[in-house]
Write a protein that holds these residues in place. Structure first.
Motif, PDB file in Angstrom:
ATOM      1  N   LEU A  48       0.879  -1.222   0.093  1.00 45.13           N
ATOM      2  CA  LEU A  48      -0.014  -0.001   0.165  1.00 45.13           C
ATOM      3  C   LEU A  48       0.780   1.465   0.131  1.00 45.13           C
ATOM      4  O   LEU A  48       1.901   1.131   0.251  1.00 45.13           O
ATOM      5  N   GLY A  49       0.166   2.299  -0.559  1.00 45.07           N
ATOM      6  CA  GLY A  49       1.295   3.605  -0.510  1.00 45.07           C
ATOM      7  C   GLY A  49       0.299   4.612  -1.371  1.00 45.07           C
ATOM      8  O   GLY A  49      -0.468   4.251  -2.386  1.00 45.07           O
ATOM      9  N   GLY A  50       0.319   6.009  -1.126  1.00 46.87           N
ATOM     10  CA  GLY A  50      -0.530   7.040  -1.892  1.00 46.87           C
ATOM     11  C   GLY A  50       0.049   7.105  -3.357  1.00 46.87           C
ATOM     12  O   GLY A  50       1.171   6.449  -3.570  1.00 46.87           O
ATOM     13  N   PRO A  51      -0.608   7.615  -4.208  1.00 53.89           N
ATOM     14  CA  PRO A  51      -0.403   7.827  -5.581  1.00 53.89           C
ATOM     15  C   PRO A  51       0.856   8.651  -5.385  1.00 53.89           C
ATOM     16  O   PRO A  51       1.054   9.803  -4.570  1.00 53.89           O
ATOM     17  N   GLY A  52       2.168   8.296  -6.311  1.00 60.20           N
ATOM     18  CA  GLY A  52       3.331   9.051  -5.917  1.00 60.20           C
ATOM     19  C   GLY A  52       4.384   8.343  -5.017  1.00 60.20           C
ATOM     20  O   GLY A  52       5.146   8.863  -4.807  1.00 60.20           O
ATOM     21  N   TYR A 129      -4.323  -3.116  -2.783  1.00 61.68           N
ATOM     22  CA  TYR A 129      -5.444  -3.578  -2.384  1.00 61.68           C
ATOM     23  C   TYR A 129      -5.129  -4.021  -1.135  1.00 61.68           C
ATOM     24  O   TYR A 129      -4.177  -4.605  -0.699  1.00 61.68           O
ATOM     25  N   PRO A 130      -6.128  -3.741  -0.326  1.00 63.32           N
ATOM     26  CA  PRO A 130      -7.346  -3.136  -0.011  1.00 63.32           C
ATOM     27  C   PRO A 130      -7.406  -1.792   0.050  1.00 63.32           C
ATOM     28  O   PRO A 130      -6.536  -1.260   0.743  1.00 63.32           O
ATOM     29  N   ARG A 131      -8.447  -0.889  -0.651  1.00 59.99           N
ATOM     30  CA  ARG A 131      -8.439   0.399  -0.653  1.00 59.99           C
ATOM     31  C   ARG A 131      -9.235   0.791   0.488  1.00 59.99           C
ATOM     32  O   ARG A 131      -9.419   2.258   0.786  1.00 59.99           O
ATOM     33  N   GLU A 132     -10.036  -0.164   1.067  1.00 54.65           N
ATOM     34  CA  GLU A 132     -11.063   0.258   2.099  1.00 54.65           C
ATOM     35  C   GLU A 132     -11.042  -0.867   3.202  1.00 54.65           C
ATOM     36  O   GLU A 132     -10.633  -1.982   2.820  1.00 54.65           O
ATOM     37  N   LYS A 133     -11.472  -0.343   4.237  1.00 56.11           N
ATOM     38  CA  LYS A 133     -11.331  -1.650   5.249  1.00 56.11           C
ATOM     39  C   LYS A 133     -12.215  -2.682   5.166  1.00 56.11           C
ATOM     40  O   LYS A 133     -11.929  -3.730   5.236  1.00 56.11           O
ATOM     41  N   LYS A 181      -5.224  16.748  -5.006  1.00 53.77           N
ATOM     42  CA  LYS A 181      -5.420  16.863  -3.477  1.00 53.77           C
ATOM     43  C   LYS A 181      -6.629  16.113  -3.207  1.00 53.77           C
ATOM     44  O   LYS A 181      -6.715  15.426  -1.983  1.00 53.77           O
ATOM     45  N   LEU A 182      -7.581  15.925  -4.104  1.00 51.32           N
ATOM     46  CA  LEU A 182      -8.668  15.168  -4.028  1.00 51.32           C
ATOM     47  C   LEU A 182      -8.700  13.731  -3.869  1.00 51.32           C
ATOM     48  O   LEU A 182      -8.861  12.773  -2.882  1.00 51.32           O
ATOM     49  N   ARG A 183      -7.872  13.131  -4.702  1.00 52.65           N
ATOM     50  CA  ARG A 183      -6.950  11.779  -4.622  1.00 52.65           C
ATOM     51  C   ARG A 183      -6.437  11.488  -3.504  1.00 52.65           C
ATOM     52  O   ARG A 183      -6.698  10.353  -2.680  1.00 52.65           O
ATOM     53  N   LEU A 184      -5.590  12.466  -3.064  1.00 50.05           N
ATOM     54  CA  LEU A 184      -4.742  12.101  -1.852  1.00 50.05           C
ATOM     55  C   LEU A 184      -5.660  11.950  -0.635  1.00 50.05           C
ATOM     56  O   LEU A 184      -5.614  11.368   0.405  1.00 50.05           O
ATOM     57  N   LYS A 185      -6.818  12.983  -0.497  1.00 54.22           N
ATOM     58  CA  LYS A 185      -7.543  12.991   0.727  1.00 54.22           C
ATOM     59  C   LYS A 185      -8.360  11.804   0.748  1.00 54.22           C
ATOM     60  O   LYS A 185      -8.604  10.828   1.797  1.00 54.22           O
ATOM     61  N   ASP A 189      -8.046   9.060   3.929  1.00 49.51           N
ATOM     62  CA  ASP A 189      -9.069   8.767   4.798  1.00 49.51           C
ATOM     63  C   ASP A 189      -9.373   7.458   4.757  1.00 49.51           C
ATOM     64  O   ASP A 189      -9.609   6.612   5.751  1.00 49.51           O
ATOM     65  N   ASN A 190      -9.530   6.832   3.486  1.00 46.63           N
ATOM     66  CA  ASN A 190      -9.845   5.246   3.685  1.00 46.63           C
ATOM     67  C   ASN A 190      -8.372   4.261   4.027  1.00 46.63           C
ATOM     68  O   ASN A 190      -8.728   3.329   4.752  1.00 46.63           O
ATOM     69  N   ASN A 191      -7.318   4.704   3.638  1.00 44.86           N
ATOM     70  CA  ASN A 191      -6.205   4.063   4.093  1.00 44.86           C
ATOM     71  C   ASN A 191      -5.923   3.937   5.448  1.00 44.86           C
ATOM     72  O   ASN A 191      -5.824   2.930   6.103  1.00 44.86           O
TER      73      ASN A 191
END
Length: 227
Positions: A48-52, A129-133, A181-185, A189-191
Motif C-alpha cells: 500500500l502507498g499513496g499515488p506517487g 489493495y485493499p483500498r477500504e477497510k 489533492k482530492l485523490r490524496l484526501k 481517509d480510507n487508508n
C-alpha cells in the motif's frame, strides 16, 4: 476470553471464512484451515502507498528478487473487460454508467487469479489493495489472512510534488493540483481505516528516501518470511 487460542468449529467442511463464530483464526480450527491459499507456504503481501509513493518501483524490485506473483486489481479488471465474457459485459455497462465496480466482483477476480496461480506461485504481491477497510475484511474471509502489509509512507506535500512533476510529461488528466489533492484526501481517509485494522501485521516504510534505501527496508521485512 482467550478467543485466539480456541478451536470450536467441528464442521468437516466450511465453504467460506470465517465459519468460526468467534473468528479465532486458530491453526487448529477447521474453519480456519479451509482457507484456499496456504499462507505458510505462499505468503500474501499487501503493498500500500499513496499515488506517487513509489510502490510501483518497489513492486518491480520485489518481483525480481523474490519471484512473487504480482496482482493488481486494476490490471485484472482491464483484462476481464477485454476478455469478452459475460462478466466483461456487466463491467463495461457499470463503467459506462460512471459507477464503481462492486467490491464483490473485484474480490472474485482477485481470488480466481490467485487460485489459478497457486501451484507455481512463491508468494503473492497484492498491489494497491485493499483500498477500504471492508475490502480487507472480505479478502481474508474469502481467500486467506494477509501475511504482512507494507505501507510506503510519504507526506501529502511530497506526494503532491511528485505527482505534479509527473504531470509535466504524463499528459494524464488526473495529474492536476486540484485532482491530486482530492485523490490524496480520498486515499488517506480510507487508508488509515485499513491500516488500523492490522496493527500487528503492518510495516511502515519511509518512502521519502532513495529507491535502494527503501528496498533495503523491504528486504528486512521479507527475508525472514521467505527464509
Amino acid at each position: 476470553m482467550e478467543d485466539k487460542l480456541c478451536h470450536p468449529c467441528e464442521q468437516p467442511k466450511i465453504d467460506k471464512l470465517p465459519g468460526c463464530p468467534l473468528q479465532c483464526r486458530s491453526p487448529k480450527c477447521k474453519a480456519y484451515q479451509r482457507a484456499p491459499i496456504d499462507t505458510s507456504k505462499k505468503p500474501i503481501v499487501w503493498v500500500l502507498g499513496g499515488p506517487g509513493s513509489g510502490k510501483g518501483t518497489q513492486c518491480e524490485k520485489i518481483i525480481a528478487k523474490y519471484g512473487f506473483t504480482h496482482l493488481s486489481t486494476g490490471d485484472l479488471l482491464r483484462a476481464e473487460v477485454k476478455s469478452g465474457s459475460e462478466r466483461a459485459k456487466c463491467l463495461t455497462a457499470i463503467m459506462e454508467r460512471g459507477e464503481l465496480v462492486p467490491n464483490e466482483i473485484v474480490l472474485d477476480l482477485l481470488k480466481e487469479a490467485m487460485l489459478a496461480r497457486a501451484e507455481e506461485a512463491k508468494g503473492f504481491l497484492i498491489d494497491g489493495y485493499p483500498r477500504e477497510k471492508s475490502q480487507g475484511i472480505a479478502f481474508e474471509q474469502a481467500i486467506a489472512p494477509v501475511t504482512v502489509i507494507i505501507y510506503f509512507e510519504a507526506s501529502s506535500e511530497t506526494l503532491t510534488k511528485r505527482l505534479l512533476g509527473r504531470a509535466a510529461s504524463s499528459g494524464r488528466a488526473d495529474d492536476n493540483e486540484d485532482t491530486i489533492k482530492l485523490r490524496l484526501k480520498t486515499f488517506i481517509d480510507n487508508n488509515e481505516l485499513v491500516l488500523a485494522q492490522y496493527p500487528e501485521k503492518l510495516r511502515r516504510i519511509n518512502a521519502e528516501r532513495s529507491v535502494d534505501e527503501i528496498f533495503a527496508d523491504v528486504q528486512a521485512i521479507l527475508d525472514p518470511i521467505v527464509a
